[in-house]
Structure formats: structure tokens, C-alpha cells
Design an enzyme around this catalytic site. Structure first.
Site, PDB file in Angstrom:
ATOM      1  N   CYS A  73       0.837  -1.207   0.000  1.00  0.00           N
ATOM      2  CA  CYS A  73       0.000   0.000   0.000  1.00  0.00           C
ATOM      3  C   CYS A  73       0.870   1.254   0.000  1.00  0.00           C
ATOM      4  O   CYS A  73       1.824   1.357   0.780  1.00  0.00           O
ATOM      5  CB  CYS A  73      -0.920  -0.007   1.215  1.00  0.00           C
ATOM      6  SG  CYS A  73      -2.064   1.388   1.215  1.00  0.00           S
ATOM      7  N   CYS A  77       0.277   4.594   6.966  1.00  0.00           N
ATOM      8  CA  CYS A  77      -0.368   4.444   8.281  1.00  0.00           C
ATOM      9  C   CYS A  77       0.600   3.720   9.223  1.00  0.00           C
ATOM     10  O   CYS A  77       1.001   2.574   8.954  1.00  0.00           O
ATOM     11  CB  CYS A  77      -1.675   3.673   8.139  1.00  0.00           C
ATOM     12  SG  CYS A  77      -2.753   4.340   6.849  1.00  0.00           S
ATOM     13  N   CYS A  80       0.211  -0.006  10.280  1.00  0.00           N
ATOM     14  CA  CYS A  80      -0.217  -0.995   9.294  1.00  0.00           C
ATOM     15  C   CYS A  80       0.927  -1.800   8.674  1.00  0.00           C
ATOM     16  O   CYS A  80       1.814  -1.229   8.029  1.00  0.00           O
ATOM     17  CB  CYS A  80      -1.012  -0.313   8.190  1.00  0.00           C
ATOM     18  SG  CYS A  80      -1.664  -1.514   7.005  1.00  0.00           S
ATOM     19  N   CYS A 117     -16.791  -8.748   5.120  1.00  0.00           N
ATOM     20  CA  CYS A 117     -16.071  -7.512   4.826  1.00  0.00           C
ATOM     21  C   CYS A 117     -14.855  -7.811   3.952  1.00  0.00           C
ATOM     22  O   CYS A 117     -14.114  -8.755   4.239  1.00  0.00           O
ATOM     23  CB  CYS A 117     -15.594  -6.853   6.111  1.00  0.00           C
ATOM     24  SG  CYS A 117     -16.895  -6.637   7.315  1.00  0.00           S
ATOM     25  N   CYS A 148     -19.616  -5.605   3.075  1.00  0.00           N
ATOM     26  CA  CYS A 148     -18.865  -4.441   3.546  1.00  0.00           C
ATOM     27  C   CYS A 148     -17.548  -4.424   2.782  1.00  0.00           C
ATOM     28  O   CYS A 148     -17.021  -5.483   2.427  1.00  0.00           O
ATOM     29  CB  CYS A 148     -18.606  -4.559   5.047  1.00  0.00           C
ATOM     30  SG  CYS A 148     -17.584  -3.226   5.724  1.00  0.00           S
ATOM     31  N   CYS A 208     -19.183   2.448   8.358  1.00  0.00           N
ATOM     32  CA  CYS A 208     -18.459   1.750   9.416  1.00  0.00           C
ATOM     33  C   CYS A 208     -17.213   2.590   9.674  1.00  0.00           C
ATOM     34  O   CYS A 208     -16.352   2.723   8.798  1.00  0.00           O
ATOM     35  CB  CYS A 208     -18.088   0.345   8.954  1.00  0.00           C
ATOM     36  SG  CYS A 208     -16.963  -0.507  10.074  1.00  0.00           S
ATOM     37  N   ARG A 280     -18.052  -2.209  17.618  1.00  0.00           N
ATOM     38  CA  ARG A 280     -17.330  -3.461  17.349  1.00  0.00           C
ATOM     39  C   ARG A 280     -16.021  -3.545  18.121  1.00  0.00           C
ATOM     40  O   ARG A 280     -15.155  -2.662  18.017  1.00  0.00           O
ATOM     41  CB  ARG A 280     -17.050  -3.611  15.850  1.00  0.00           C
ATOM     42  CG  ARG A 280     -16.283  -4.909  15.554  1.00  0.00           C
ATOM     43  CD  ARG A 280     -16.200  -5.238  14.079  1.00  0.00           C
ATOM     44  NE  ARG A 280     -17.489  -5.239  13.472  1.00  0.00           N
ATOM     45  CZ  ARG A 280     -17.815  -4.557  12.382  1.00  0.00           C
ATOM     46  NH1 ARG A 280     -16.923  -3.819  11.789  1.00  0.00           N
ATOM     47  NH2 ARG A 280     -19.029  -4.603  11.900  1.00  0.00           N
TER      48      ARG A 280
END
Ligand code: SF4
Length: 334
Positions: A73, A77, A80, A117, A148, A208, A280
Site C-alpha cells: 500500500c 499508516c 499498518c 467484509c 462491507c 463503518c 465493534r
């Protein structure tokens, strides 16, 4: 601020949300801070009261999360392992084939999941990729599962295309407070996040949206994150609260563990301020005791991810989760 002052500040909120379950979108940081500062037993009582007014407290919604495009990616972040900026051992893979995704969705349904998801490690989807994801959404939906996706930033047109394909939910987390955000991500802004959330909402897709705690932020940042979520024009239908999973090679790998009671407080404050949202209990359960998880359910968490993997990080095995829910007398929400 003294405890008595804290308690009096939230007196009016208590009357509004505990007794009438009215939804508020004007939460101030002072009010949210006052909730965080309550004695634990008082906070838990209030959160449990709000929870019982809006949900069956013995039910938990179960979602399964699949990484349909892993690693490589371009975003940075700090938490991550899929960011190409960090050496974490996660290899970049191509987008999964439709058949393979549908096979995973069938298995998730057979294990009791009601929502499936699909996560892709993109900054934003290319139109070609979006066509593939739309086919996945249609296929998963046809199996009778809620759908999702989390694919990065979306344009308004992309959000509408996903809605047309039958997407029920889109995950796009705010991650943390506006103030702390720049310490965690530099490749996009808080405003970028809010813009995508707006596009998703405007397209008629359920939102979400939550965040991660334990990244070195202060309680003030946790307050800022919850106050921002609870002040959105509509509360996110799902609010994932993640405990940081510290992955070697990421910049936050050496952050100290957040006090589990502070994590439970974060769940409770999310429940009180967003009474009708599914809160969640998300990443981090693998390292969490069942006692802490039980406290989270008491604090108003009513959704979990089920299955041995959360994108690339470990999650409790299904049998272990089933045994825990049995032990607590909890069942899967239809
Ligand atoms: S959290 Fe998502 S956007 Fe950020 S680096 Fe990981 S995959 Fe990319």
C-alpha cells in the site's frame, strides 16, 4: 476537573441518552471527557443502561473480514503492516479472483457470520479494480450475506457505483483524534477521511467508522476521536474500536500496551455517545483476555470479527470464540 464537576456536566446528557435514547450530534469534548473520567462502576452502569435500551445485551453481531488485496500500500499508516513504507514481511499480492472470494464468503456464512467484509490495501481503487470489487459485492450479496468493503478513499461516483452493486457498509476509520492524526499518517489528511465518509453516506451506504487506541495517543486524543465520531451528521452504523496490534517493523511497534481498563472505558463512552450504533470490539482481541472482552461486552460492545485472521494480523480461532460466547451466554445476532 473534579469528579463531582465531571458528573454534573454529564447529568443532562444522562437524562437525554439513558432515559430517552435520543441521538445527539453535538457532543462537546468536555462532555466526552467527563464520561471518560467517571468512576469505572458509574461509567459501566451508564453504558450498560444505554446498551439495554437499544439492543439485546446477550447478542453479538458477527462479521468476517477477508483481505482481497494484500500489501504494497502506498499509504504510510504507522500501525499498518501492509504499508509499502515499512519492512514487516508482508508481501504485496494481486487482487484475489472472484471465485476465491466467494468460496471464503460461503465458509464465513457456514461459520455463522452475517456480514462479509472485503479489505484492499489501496490508497483509492482504480476504476478497473472497482469493477472487480463490484462483481464480488454482487456475488457475496447473492449468498445472503451483508456486504462491507474497505478500499481506501472513494469519489462520490465510486461510492454510488458500489451502492448500485449492493454494498451495505463501507469501512473508513478516522483512526484517532484530528490532533494526533498527523503523527500516524502523513499521506492523506483527516479532511480526506471525512470527505470519503461523506460520499459513502450520501450514496446511501451504511458507514463503518472508528479508530485505533494504544498508538501512543493520550486520553485527550481518545476523547477527540470519540467526540468527532459522535458529532458526525449521522452516527456511523458500525463503530469499530481497535486495540493496536503491534507489528514489528511499523513505527508504533514499541508503544507500551494500553491499560485494558482504559480500552473498556473507550468502548463504554462510544456506546453512550452513539447509542444505536453497533460498537465493534475489533482488532487486538488475540492478545486480550476473555475477562477484558467480557467487560467490553458489558460496556456495550456488540459486534466482533470472527475468524483466525484480521487482514494480516492474528485473531482468535473460531472455536475459541464460540467457547467464549457460550461461556458468557451470548449468541450471534441474526
Ligand atoms: S491501513 Fe489501509 S490505507 Fe493505511 S497503509 Fe494499511 S492498507 Fe494502506
Amino acid at each position: 476537573m473534579s469528579m463531582l464537576v465531571s458528573m454534573s456536566i454529564i447529568e443532562s446528557q444522562s437524562a437525554a441518552s439513558v432515559h430517552a435514547s435520543s441521538l445527539r450530534h453535538d457532543w462537546t469534548r468536555g462532555e466526552v471527557r467527563a464520561l471518560f473520567d467517571l468512576p469505572f462502576s458509574e461509567l459501566m452502569f451508564r453504558a450498560q443502561s444505554v446498551h439495554r435500551q437499544n439492543f439485546d445485551p446477550s447478542e453479538v453481531q458477527i462479521s468476517t473480514l477477508l483481505s482481497i488485496k494484500t500489501g504494497g500500500c502506498p499509504e504510510d499508516c504507522a500501525y499498518c503492516p501492509q504499508s509499502a513504507s515499512y519492512d514487516t514481511g508482508v508481501r504485496a499480492e494481486k487482487l484475489m479472483a472472484l471465485d476465491a472470494v466467494l468460496a471464503e464468503a460461503r465458509a464465513a456464512k457456514a461459520s455463522g457470520a452475517s456480514r462479509f467484509c472485503m479489505g484492499a490495501a489501496w490508497r483509492s481503487p482504480k476504476d478497473r479494480d472497482l469493477d472487480s470489487v463490484r462483481a464480488m459485492v454482487e456475488g457475496v450479496k447473492a449468498l445472503g450475506l451483508e456486504t462491507c468493503a474497505t478500499l481506501g478513499m472513494l469519489t462520490a461516483a465510486q461510492a454510488r457505483q458500489l451502492k448500485d452493486a449492493g454494498l451495505d457498509y463501507y469501512n473508513h476509520n478516522l483512526d484517532t483524534s484530528p490532533e494526533f492524526y498527523g503523527r500516524i499518517i502523513t499521506t492523506r489528511t483527516y479532511e480526506d477521511r471525512l470527505e470519503t465518509i461523506g460520499h459513502v453516506r450520501d450514496a446511501g451506504i451504511h458507514v463503518c467508522c472508528g479508530g485505533i487506541v494504544g498508538m501512543g495517543e493520550t486520553r485527550a486524543d481518545r476523547v477527540g476521536m470519540i467526540a468527532t465520531l459522535a458529532s458526525l451528521p449521522a452516527h456511523p452504523e458500525s463503530v469499530p474500536i481497535n486495540m493496536l496490534v503491534r507489528v514489528a517493523g511499523t513505527p508504533v511497534a514499541d508503544e507500551p500496551t494500553l491499560d485494558p481498563i482504559e480500552f473498556v472505558r473507550t468502548i463504554a463512552v462510544a456506546r453512550i455517545t452513539m447509542p444505536r450504533s453497533m460498537v465493534r470490539l475489533s482488532a487486538g482481541r488475540e492478545e486480550m483476555s476473555e475477562e477484558t472482552q467480557a467487560l467490553c461486552f458489558l460496556a456495550g460492545a456488540n459486534s466482533i470479527f470472527y475468524g483466525p485472521k484480521l487482514l494480516t494480523t492474528p485473531n482468535p480461532e473460531r472455536d475459541r470464540d464460540r467457547a467464549m460466547l457460550d461461556r458468557l451466554g451470548m449468541s450471534a445476532m441474526e
